[in-house]
Design a protein around this motif. Structure first.
Motif, short mmCIF file in Angstrom:
data_model
loop_
_atom_site.label_atom_id
_atom_site.label_comp_id
_atom_site.label_asym_id
_atom_site.label_seq_id
_atom_site.Cartn_x
_atom_site.Cartn_y
_atom_site.Cartn_z
N ASP A 81 0.84 -1.25 0.07
CA ASP A 81 0.01 -0.10 0.22
C ASP A 81 0.82 1.13 0.14
OD1 ASP A 81 -2.52 -1.10 -0.27
OD2 ASP A 81 -2.75 -1.44 1.97
N MET A 82 1.97 1.09 0.67
CA MET A 82 2.86 2.30 0.49
C MET A 82 3.43 2.72 -0.54
SD MET A 82 4.93 1.49 4.41
CE MET A 82 4.22 0.53 5.70
N ASN A 83 3.64 1.68 -1.44
CA ASN A 83 4.05 2.14 -2.79
C ASN A 83 2.84 2.43 -3.83
OD1 ASN A 83 7.05 0.84 -3.35
ND2 ASN A 83 5.96 -0.50 -1.83
N LYS A 84 1.55 1.94 -3.37
CA LYS A 84 0.52 2.10 -4.35
C LYS A 84 0.14 3.64 -4.02
CE LYS A 84 -3.89 0.54 -5.65
NZ LYS A 84 -5.06 -0.88 -5.48
N TYR A 85 0.02 3.80 -2.88
CA TYR A 85 -0.73 5.14 -2.44
C TYR A 85 0.32 6.40 -2.17
CZ TYR A 85 -5.13 2.38 -2.69
OH TYR A 85 -5.97 1.61 -3.26
#
Length: 446
Positions: free
Chosen positions: A232-236
């Motif tokens: 999620d840290m990479n996606k958002y």
């Protein structure tokens, strides 16, 4: 599995001034399951709309809403289902993926309040602080037009609901009376508390333990959840640099808490790390409900918020089970009570922070010129209540006494492995009863 949020959802449904409801919370804590279960039990039907990676559904909102009536025709066609106002629960899941849908809640509240709508978003707090990838559409939150609820991992009370519900009324009644429980019950509750330190409150971990009783498989589930948080840290995040910094902060949490002084240190991320470089990462993790931030308070006076020091803080993980897994704690050491004092103290503090957060408390820590440190301080109505955390039965400490004398404190709490009691002006609350410390209402007598 039963969740306490069900009672709040029922009150929302029956409220005379009900608005569309927005539920916040980290990924994989059971938001969707609880909402759908509530809808199935309390409505004739549930209309479920999932926005993540669903451009066709988003287009219904982004193309413009001439009226709620016309929008509902399109939504019904989208799921091939009739929506009956008041009899159908409308669920907008992962609503952060569609800013226009979030904005539509204002129209529903103003022109069609007869519709019962629950919107959920795992990363809604993060999304509200950033633009979409096209950099044209921003999130417009319908301030004042929605009701809001926060959902957390299973609290220890909810954990007891699954594994030994008969203990709940006993613990609550003895807390209110401040009278000890029978030694057999005390030990039984302590054993369940130790299990909770290992399993934690993530539904997948709890279900895995109920199914297999295997702590190794539970840990695998927990580490998988941690990995998903990193994805999620990479996606958002807006940039790759920011994603790397988010992950660096997240990965340093076990080492931050592993020290005797658990104040957050940027130098533990990497040599020469500066607050300016990682402030956004801490904010991202907090908005995503992945961490719990505890700021320092410089005075034990009312109101505590006036004495908040934003530059000094501690960081806890949102779930003690995830923290235990990420720290690579052995379940044998936790359950066998053979952990070192520092590691055991870190687990205990993280657990208490999680319980206080779930119970609605805004909490702080306090220190006096680096000579004494008090783990937690809360304000309940107009009363300042210090809370000292102890992982065992050894309760010797000067910090609580110093705080009490300095600020003329009437009510103070020491959380430990000891039974309920009252001694030297301090209430003893067992580790398994932190959930009884309410955030509002009359506080139990000494």
């Amino acid at each position: 599995m039963k969740r306490l949020i069900e009672e709040k959802l029922l009150r929302w449904k029956n409220s005379a001034d009900r608005k569309p409801l927005v539920i916040y919370g980290a990924r994989q804590i059971g938001k969707t399951h609880s909402i759908m279960d509530f809808g199935t039990k309390n409505y004739a039907s549930v209309a479920y709309f999932y926005f993540d990676n669903n451009p066709r559904l988003c287009e219904l909102f982004e193309s413009g809403i001439s009226s709620i009536a016309s929008l509902m025709v399109k939504l019904e066609a989208n799921i091939n289902q009739t929506v009956s106002p008041g009899n159908t629960l409308i669920v907008f899941d992962e609503i952060q993926s569609c800013p226009a849908a979030l904005g539509s809640l204002k129209r529903f509240q103003e022109t069609a309040p007869e519709y019962h709508i629950v919107a959920a978003g795992s990363l809604l707090g993060v999304a509200l602080n950033r633009k979409r990838s096209d950099e044209k559409t921003v999130y417009s939150f319908p301030v004042g037009k929605v009701d809001e609820l926060y959902m957390y991992p299973f609290s220890f009370e909810e954990f007891l609901m699954e594994f030994n519900p008969r203990l709940i009324p006993i613990i609550r009644e003895r807390f209110d009376r401040n009278s000890s429980v029978e030694e057999g019950i005390h030990q039984q509750a302590l054993e369940l508390f130790l299990q909770y330190l290992v399993i934690g409150g993530m539904p997948e971990a709890i279900l895995e333990y109920k199914k297999t009783g295997n702590y190794t498989l539970v840990k695998a589930k927990q580490l998988s959840i941690c990995s998903n948080y990193v994805l999620d840290m990479n996606k958002y995040t807006d940039t790759r640099t920011q994603a790397i910094r988010n992950e660096a902060v997240y990965n340093t949490l076990p080492s931050q808490l592993a020290r005797e002084n658990r104040k957050f240190q940027y130098a533990l991320i990497k040599s020469g790390a500066r607050a300016n470089d990682y402030e956004l990462s801490l904010n991202w993790l907090e908005k995503a409900a992945v961490i719990i931030k505890c700021n320092k308070v410089t005075e034990g006076k009312e109101p505590l918020a006036s004495y908040e020091d934003f530059l000094s803080f501690k960081i806890y993980m949102s779930d003690v089970g995830l923290y235990s897994a990420k720290s690579n704690n052995s379940h044998l050491s936790v359950l066998g009570r053979t952990m070192g004092d520092t590691a055991k103290g870190a687990l205990t503090e993280n657990y208490i922070a999680q319980e206080l957060k779930a119970n609605g408390h805004k909490f702080y820590y306090w220190e006096s010129k680096n000579r004494a440190e008090l783990d937690f301080v809360v304000q309940i109505e107009n009363e300042i209540i210090p809370i000292e955390a102890k992982s065992g039965k050894d309760t010797r400490s000067q910090s609580l006494d110093l705080f009490r004398k300095k600020y003329d404190i009437e009510t103070s709490i020491r959380v430990s492995a000891r039974n309920f009691g009252f001694e030297n002006g301090i209430r003893s609350v067992p580790l398994y009863a932190v959930w009884c410390i309410r955030s509002h209402g009359a506080y139990p007598e000494k």
